[in-house]
Scaffold this motif. Structure first.
Motif, short mmCIF file in Angstrom:
data_model
loop_
_atom_site.label_atom_id
_atom_site.label_comp_id
_atom_site.label_asym_id
_atom_site.label_seq_id
_atom_site.Cartn_x
_atom_site.Cartn_y
_atom_site.Cartn_z
N GLU A 181 0.51 -1.25 -0.02
CA GLU A 181 -0.09 0.03 -0.12
C GLU A 181 0.93 1.26 -0.03
O GLU A 181 1.67 1.46 1.07
CB GLU A 181 -0.76 0.08 1.15
CG GLU A 181 -1.93 1.11 1.09
CD GLU A 181 -2.98 1.18 2.18
OE1 GLU A 181 -4.12 1.77 1.95
OE2 GLU A 181 -2.66 0.38 3.10
N LEU A 182 0.89 2.01 -0.96
CA LEU A 182 1.88 3.13 -1.25
C LEU A 182 1.16 4.47 -0.72
O LEU A 182 1.90 5.33 -0.04
CB LEU A 182 1.92 3.53 -2.79
CG LEU A 182 2.55 2.39 -3.67
CD1 LEU A 182 2.50 2.71 -4.98
CD2 LEU A 182 3.84 2.08 -2.96
N ALA A 183 -0.24 4.65 -0.62
CA ALA A 183 -1.01 5.48 0.13
C ALA A 183 -2.39 5.00 0.38
O ALA A 183 -2.65 3.86 -0.07
CB ALA A 183 -1.05 6.76 -0.82
N ALA A 196 0.49 -0.48 -10.62
CA ALA A 196 -0.10 0.23 -9.55
C ALA A 196 -1.48 0.65 -9.65
O ALA A 196 -1.91 0.86 -10.96
CB ALA A 196 0.67 1.36 -9.05
N PHE A 197 -2.41 0.73 -8.64
CA PHE A 197 -3.75 0.94 -9.08
C PHE A 197 -4.52 1.65 -7.67
O PHE A 197 -3.90 1.50 -6.74
CB PHE A 197 -4.50 -0.39 -9.26
CG PHE A 197 -4.69 -1.33 -8.30
CD1 PHE A 197 -5.72 -1.56 -7.17
CD2 PHE A 197 -3.64 -2.08 -7.99
CE1 PHE A 197 -5.91 -2.11 -6.17
CE2 PHE A 197 -3.73 -3.03 -6.89
CZ PHE A 197 -4.74 -3.02 -6.01
N HIS A 198 -5.38 2.18 -8.05
CA HIS A 198 -6.20 3.16 -7.10
C HIS A 198 -7.49 2.36 -6.80
O HIS A 198 -8.22 2.27 -7.87
CB HIS A 198 -6.54 4.63 -7.63
CG HIS A 198 -6.84 5.68 -6.60
ND1 HIS A 198 -7.15 6.80 -6.81
CD2 HIS A 198 -7.38 5.27 -5.03
CE1 HIS A 198 -7.39 7.45 -5.40
NE2 HIS A 198 -7.61 6.56 -4.62
N ALA A 199 -7.65 1.85 -5.75
CA ALA A 199 -9.11 1.19 -5.25
C ALA A 199 -10.23 2.14 -5.50
O ALA A 199 -10.72 2.53 -4.29
CB ALA A 199 -8.54 0.31 -4.09
N GLY A 236 0.69 12.22 -12.01
CA GLY A 236 -0.18 12.66 -11.07
C GLY A 236 -0.78 11.32 -10.11
O GLY A 236 -1.29 10.24 -10.89
N GLY A 237 -0.72 11.48 -8.95
CA GLY A 237 -1.21 10.27 -8.09
C GLY A 237 -0.84 8.79 -8.78
O GLY A 237 0.63 8.77 -8.65
#
Length: 278
Positions: free
Chosen positions: A9-11, A62-65, A106-107
Motif C-alpha cells: 500500500e503506497l498511500a 499500481a492501481f487506485h482502489a 499525477g497520483g
C-alpha cells in the motif's frame, strides 16, 4: 492463473502489486499496459506497467482502489491468484535521447512514470520531474522519482505539500527550454499541463489508457480524436502528443459509464464492506 507475488500500500487506497508473468515481463517496455481479469466473470481492467523484474519474472503495476474490481483486487494478498493477465499491450513510450525533458505524474500514475523516467535517464536525458497529488497523503513514488531527477518538484491540489497546483510550471517553462515532455495522470492533469506547454509548441506526450474493454482494437471503446483523426488508444497509443488530443471529447466519453461505475462500486461496498486495509 497469475500469482500476486507482492502487494504494497503506497498511500490510502493506492497499491503496488507484482504479478508472476515471466513471458510478459520479458516483452514489456515503459508506457505499455496489461489487462487483468480477477475471475471468470470479472471485468477486464487495463493497468499501466510500472516496472518488471526479469530475475523474478514479475510485472509491477499500481492501481487506485476506486471501482468494484480494483476494490476487490485491493483485498487480495500476496499468494493469491487472478485468472487472466494479457500483455504487454499498446506501443512503448518514446524514450530516446531528446535533451531536456519535463515529466509530470499525477497520483497513482507516478509509478508507471518512474518506469518511463528510468528509461529516459539511461539515454542521458536531463530530467525535470514533477510528482503531484491531491493532498500530501496521496503522494506516491516521491523518493523513486527524485532519485532519477536532475530537478524535482512536488505539487498538491490543496497546497499541503510543495506547490499548490501546477500553475508554477508556467514559470519553469519560461525559465527552461525543454525538448520533450511526458505527462501521466488523470485527464484533468494531462489537459492542464498541455495547456501550459501549448504556447511553446512543446511536444507533450500523454497516456490515454483509462477507457478500454478488450485492448485489441475490436470494441472501439477507447477511440479518441487526435489531430482530427479517430485513433484507438489500445492500438495506436496509449501515448499520444497531447497537443493534438481532443480533450473535451475525451472527458465526455469518460463520463459515459460513470453512473454504472458508481452504482457497481456502491453495491460492492454494501455487499463486501469496502476496502480493508492493514
Amino acid at each position: 492463473m497469475y500469482e500476486l507475488v507482492t502487494k504494497q500500500e503506497l498511500a490510502p487506497n493506492i497499491y503496488l502489486i507484482e504479478i508472476a508473468a515471466a513471458d510478459v515481463a520479458k516483452k514489456s517496455n515503459p508506457g505499455q499496459f496489461v489487462i487483468i481479469r480477477l475471475d471468470q466473470k470479472g471485468e477486464r481492467v487495463p493497468l499501466t506497467i510500472a516496472g518488471v523484474d526479469l530475475n523474478k519474472g514479475t510485472v509491477a503495476t499500481a492501481f487506485h482502489a476506486v471501482g468494484r474490481t480494483t476494490k476487490k483486487l485491493a483485498k487480495m494478498n500476496a499468494g493469491d491468484s487472478i485468472t487472466d493477465l494479457s500483455g504487454p499491450l499498446g506501443n512503448p513510450a518514446e524514450v530516446g535521447k531528446f535533451g531536456k525533458v519535463l515529466l509530470v505524474g499525477g497520483g497513482v500514475w507516478c509509478a508507471p512514470l518512474h518506469y518511463v523516467a528510468e528509461a529516459l535517464r539511461k539515454n542521458s536525458n536531463e530530467l525535470f520531474i514533477v510528482a503531484a497529488g491531491r493532498t500530501k497523503n496521496d503522494m506516491v513514488y516521491e523518493n523513486e522519482l527524485k532519485a532519477v531527477a536532475d530537478q524535482f518538484f512536488v505539487a498538491t491540489d490543496d497546497g499541503s505539500k510543495g506547490n499548490q497546483g501546477l500553475d508554477f510550471l508556467a514559470d519553469v517553462l519560461k525559465a527552461q527550454k525543454f525538448d520533450h515532455a511526458v505527462v501521466m495522470g488523470p485527464v484533468s492533469t494531462m489537459k492542464k499541463v498541455v495547456d501550459l506547454t501549448r504556447p511553446y509548441g512543446l511536444k507533450t506526450m500523454v497516456t490515454l489508457a483509462s477507457l478500454m474493454v478488450d485492448g485489441t482494437g475490436m470494441c472501439g471503446a477507447c477511440r479518441v480524436t487526435v489531430g482530427g483523426v479517430t485513433k484507438f488508444a489500445c492500438m495506436d497509443g496509449p501515448e499520444f502528443n497531447g497537443l493534438d488530443v481532443d480533450f473535451e471529447e475525451l472527458v465526455s466519453r469518460q463520463r459515459v459509464y460513470l453512473p454504472e461505475e458508481r452504482m457497481a462500486s456502491m453495491i460492492h461496498d454494501k455487499l463486501e464492506g469496502g476496502v480493508k486495509r492493514g
